[in-house]
Design a protein around this motif. Sequence first.
Motif, mmCIF file in Angstrom:
data_model
loop_
_atom_site.group_PDB
_atom_site.id
_atom_site.type_symbol
_atom_site.label_atom_id
_atom_site.label_comp_id
_atom_site.label_asym_id
_atom_site.label_seq_id
_atom_site.Cartn_x
_atom_site.Cartn_y
_atom_site.Cartn_z
ATOM 1 N N LEU A 435 -33.320 92.758 87.431
ATOM 2 C CA LEU A 435 -34.005 91.992 88.481
ATOM 3 C C LEU A 435 -33.797 92.629 89.842
ATOM 4 C CD1 LEU A 435 -33.172 88.389 87.281
ATOM 5 C CD2 LEU A 435 -35.446 89.302 87.576
ATOM 6 N N VAL A 437 -33.459 95.794 90.401
ATOM 7 C CA VAL A 437 -34.398 96.927 90.465
ATOM 8 C C VAL A 437 -35.777 96.422 90.836
ATOM 9 C CG1 VAL A 437 -35.570 98.667 89.097
ATOM 10 C CG2 VAL A 437 -33.123 98.392 88.872
ATOM 11 N N ALA A 438 -36.210 95.328 90.179
ATOM 12 C CA ALA A 438 -37.532 94.776 90.492
ATOM 13 C C ALA A 438 -37.618 94.424 91.972
ATOM 14 C CB ALA A 438 -37.791 93.544 89.635
ATOM 15 N N PHE A 440 -35.818 95.496 94.596
ATOM 16 C CA PHE A 440 -35.769 96.570 95.581
ATOM 17 C C PHE A 440 -36.913 97.551 95.453
ATOM 18 C CE2 PHE A 440 -31.862 94.803 96.871
ATOM 19 C CZ PHE A 440 -31.912 95.055 98.224
ATOM 20 N N VAL A 441 -37.515 97.670 94.251
ATOM 21 C CA VAL A 441 -38.753 98.442 94.170
ATOM 22 C C VAL A 441 -39.819 97.733 94.991
ATOM 23 C CG1 VAL A 441 -40.605 99.117 92.623
ATOM 24 C CG2 VAL A 441 -38.258 99.542 91.979
ATOM 25 N N TYR A 444 -38.826 98.312 98.798
ATOM 26 C CA TYR A 444 -39.005 99.688 99.255
ATOM 27 C C TYR A 444 -40.474 100.084 99.188
ATOM 28 C CZ TYR A 444 -38.285 104.608 99.970
ATOM 29 O OH TYR A 444 -38.353 105.864 100.483
ATOM 30 N N MET A 561 -55.840 96.118 101.132
ATOM 31 C CA MET A 561 -56.205 95.954 99.732
ATOM 32 C C MET A 561 -55.088 96.374 98.791
ATOM 33 S SD MET A 561 -60.075 97.262 100.088
ATOM 34 C CE MET A 561 -60.288 97.574 98.374
ATOM 35 N N GLN A 562 -53.964 96.820 99.353
ATOM 36 C CA GLN A 562 -52.857 97.225 98.480
ATOM 37 C C GLN A 562 -52.218 96.014 97.826
ATOM 38 O OE1 GLN A 562 -50.382 100.498 100.541
ATOM 39 N NE2 GLN A 562 -51.359 99.325 102.132
ATOM 40 N N TYR A 563 -51.476 96.284 96.759
ATOM 41 C CA TYR A 563 -50.731 95.220 96.089
ATOM 42 C C TYR A 563 -49.655 94.723 97.047
ATOM 43 C CZ TYR A 563 -50.158 93.162 91.466
ATOM 44 O OH TYR A 563 -50.181 92.334 90.395
ATOM 45 N N SER A 567 -47.482 89.483 95.249
ATOM 46 C CA SER A 567 -48.107 89.688 93.950
ATOM 47 C C SER A 567 -47.164 90.424 93.023
ATOM 48 C CB SER A 567 -49.383 90.519 94.100
ATOM 49 O OG SER A 567 -50.071 90.169 95.245
ATOM 50 N N PHE A 568 -46.441 91.387 93.578
ATOM 51 C CA PHE A 568 -45.522 92.187 92.779
ATOM 52 C C PHE A 568 -44.504 91.287 92.089
ATOM 53 C CE2 PHE A 568 -42.108 95.141 91.964
ATOM 54 C CZ PHE A 568 -42.769 96.307 91.626
ATOM 55 N N THR A 571 -45.027 87.378 88.719
ATOM 56 C CA THR A 571 -44.712 87.057 87.326
ATOM 57 C C THR A 571 -43.270 86.586 87.190
ATOM 58 O OG1 THR A 571 -46.119 88.940 86.862
ATOM 59 C CG2 THR A 571 -45.066 87.892 84.997
ATOM 60 N N ILE A 572 -42.358 87.265 87.898
ATOM 61 C CA ILE A 572 -40.950 86.874 87.795
ATOM 62 C C ILE A 572 -40.743 85.505 88.432
ATOM 63 C CG2 ILE A 572 -38.611 87.518 88.450
ATOM 64 C CD1 ILE A 572 -39.419 90.376 88.358
ATOM 65 N N PHE A 575 -41.850 83.000 86.080
ATOM 66 C CA PHE A 575 -40.931 82.933 84.944
ATOM 67 C C PHE A 575 -39.746 82.031 85.275
ATOM 68 C CE2 PHE A 575 -38.069 84.749 81.734
ATOM 69 C CZ PHE A 575 -38.944 84.782 80.660
#
Lengths: 665, 304
Positions: A435, A437-438, A440-441, A444, A561-563, A567-568, A571-572, A575
């Motif tokens: 999580l 990693v999710a 901080f990706v 960043y 228009m970028q993600y 949105s990133f 899903t988490i 969840f």
Amino acid sequence: MFLDLTILAIVLAAASGLPGLFLARSSVRGERIAAWLMAGGALTGLVCAAVTVLGGGQPTAFFPWPAAGNAVVGLDALSAFFLVPVFLVGGLGPLYGLGYWPQRLHTSNGRKLRLFWGLLVAGMALLVISRHAMAFLLGWEIMALSAFFLVATEDHREESRRASWVYLVATHVGTLTLFGLFALWRHTTGSYALEPVGQDTLSLGTLHLLFFLALLGFGLKAGVMPLHFWLPGAHASAPCHVSAMLSGVVLKMGIYGLVRWLSLLPSPPAAWGSIILALGAVSGLLGVVFAIGQHDLKRLLAYHSVENIGIILLGLGVAMLGRSSGHPEWVALGLAGGLLHVWNHSFFKSLLFFCAGAVVHGAHTRQIDRMGGMAKAMPWTAACFLVGAVAICGLPPLNGFVSEWFVYLGLLKTALSGGTAAMVGVPVLAMVGALAVACFVKVYGTVFLGEPRTRAAGHAREAPLSMRLPMLALGACCALIGLAPVLVGPVLDATTACWLADAGAETVRLGHIAPLGVISVLAFSLTACVAGVMVFLGRPALASRAGPTWDCGYARPTGRMQYTASSFAQTIVLFFNRVLQPHGRRPRVVGLFPPPAHLHSHVDDAVLDRVLLPAGHRIEGWFNWFHRFQRGLTQHYVFYILLTLLALLCTLFPFKAHLAQWFAR
Amino acid sequence: MTIVNLILHVAVLLLLPPLLLGVITKTKAWFGGRVGAPLLQPYYDLAKLLRRGMVLSTTTTWVFRAGPIITLATVLLAGLLIPIGGFNAPIAFTGDLILFAYLFGLARFFTTSAALDTGSAFEGMGSAREVTFACLSEPALFFALMVLAKVSGSLTLTTMLQGPTNAFSADVAAPLVLISIGLFIVLLAETCRIPVDDPNTHLELTMIHEAMVLDHSGPLLSVILYAASVKLLVLGTVLLHVIAPFEFGKVWLDWPLYLVEILGLAAIIGIVESVMARLQMRHVPYLLTGALLFCGFGFILLIR
């Protein structure tokens, strides 16, 4: 001698903000003097800490304190270990402040900030070296109150005032608990000295009470999950270098208190280790889950502190289990992991907050979704943030991996030899890692990569040298521990000795149970390989055509228009819907040409917004009747004073004699 | 003999992976009633891509170029940590299982960051899915590793993975069956195979791994494809230790046995890809939760 030098360092730190008070508001000399004094104090303190950790403890010293016997201060390996982050971040902060919070732009609060910064560092250093309950509390309160004034630096903003009040209430509940703790300690052991006591001095009930008081008092400061409620707000609304200090160092004082305190209590019951493990697992998992739900860069980093405190507690829990069951190996691995994570977290979290300060400075917002593409304008900050991000995810080859590796090893060894509580720890830690990693990706990628989403983000500039130097220094610390963990082996061996004394076995050397050398070699060769190939690929012969990003043939792509980060993480967040309970306003899109609409979503804090504030309002409701007496009219209060005086006068009236006279007649 | 094994280990790790992709493609073609591309087609593709030029998006930074290289370096290092067949891993130390798992985490960090570096919404979606699904597959992998550690009583991958061969007893059979199911699902998810992801899909909106590499071209793309096949080999080898714990004890028999096993596994993956459809994206977490439960129950069964 080194103890005296440490006290000199404390005095230098405490005095660093004073000269500025006597200079004109417009003068820039005050901040330079403060930075120099702080740097001098910090260097002195770091040298003392290094000598003590590697060369053995210093003899204790006494100061006469008429009210409570002699105040004792001492410098052993554990104190020295915690002095390192205090003086490192404490020394780098004013340097960072030269560029981030310059006096010429912040004439109204710059001097206040530097004064309390110095006092904060001094208070923490004092509490770390004190061996006496009163001196400890003195340091603790200096720390708590100067942190309050630092959080309230921008007291013209409502957000800052609110966050600082919440912090003040939380910290004083903690202090109250510590009063109880030390009073009980004085009552049962007969002294204020923080010295280990014998096996049969304390009854089991007293032991349990001491443990839970310590857990509550120190846990509030450390930000353990249900007690973390003051943390996100305070970290988000303080200036960034103050957030770095709060998150990187002040929270660790709670951990220091816990480690020191538990080292005093003899033969801990096995349940304590399990409780600490459970708290660690909850803090770790929920901390990172709440972090993923945030849109505010600094609130997100603040929740990650909760996560990292959880990882530290997992290590401490393993060590406690080892102490109660007589496994010195578990103690060594767990405590080494927890303590090394204290260092690591203070390095990479301060680094991340320093970088966040530069970013927020440039983009003029803390909203992640309004940034983007900042790596081009601020390559140094972006690279430093990347180092911090990889380190905080616990990925090799940086320092976060080394400490998490110790914690994992401790958990696995405990789980394999029947420690049931530790079995949950391993998969939880794995999930926390994934999580993180999710998260901080997301950060960043959204902040630094891609294209700018707003005009302000596009116009950001690289931070000045005074801000980059502290970042580079902290980044270098992260890389050094990650690439050469052999160096910290002796430091950890010396520091873990405080818990190993009663584990009842010969000295356990960390290097024997955990092959640090192999990790060093692998980390180094991996970095060298990647760097070599990158240099090879960077040759102009291989560089080829440049073009736009593939966009499915769309003609006019824009940065918006970028993600997005929201949105990133969606899903988490869905969840973990039950825990996070995200809410917001979702526009209804009707017709072929719908009007402009806004989407808004938010994740509240679990404890502050859902428990404490509603409970506070409820209690306020119960006491509504009291408003009848409390109307704010001066006449009423004068009337109350009159009534009170009359009541007091009545006590003077000799009722008894009168009654006796009455009945006698 | 150790030197020979070391050389063979490195040679298998470096040379064999693209063949697995060839076998999978051939199996799928056979199921579809086609002749299919030659078995060695992945090698030709890689060679062709290496000779091509690159197109770099103007949005990207150095992270875009570093992503594939870090991924390849980490999966190769992970490949050196695991034993192949009955032979010891070239690098083995206490706690190497954690390094093994976290190397994949490092690869994931940089693959997804490189995808976000392009600023494309498709690649954003791909990387969001990648990191989300990893949150479930990583604990599953750790549960499986804990079972293997408990069976072998060791925290070194070489001993742990040879545990099913050396320390097999009736008690550990059921947990091993459970974790082999879990590990197979993790393998399919981590290597982006059907039913989690379709490597041959043509719609950017529904892809995971392929969506992340839309903008990579030429040598960088070849590095990505090669790293993906190495990852398949590494995770497949881990799985083989659990589902096929046999060895002859002779070097000249064990290496061919391993080759047969790993190519057979590739064929099985091909069969799964041929007979199943890809799951809806929102159903993937259920499958991975299933894998997590399988591995978790395996562990609980072992320590009861």
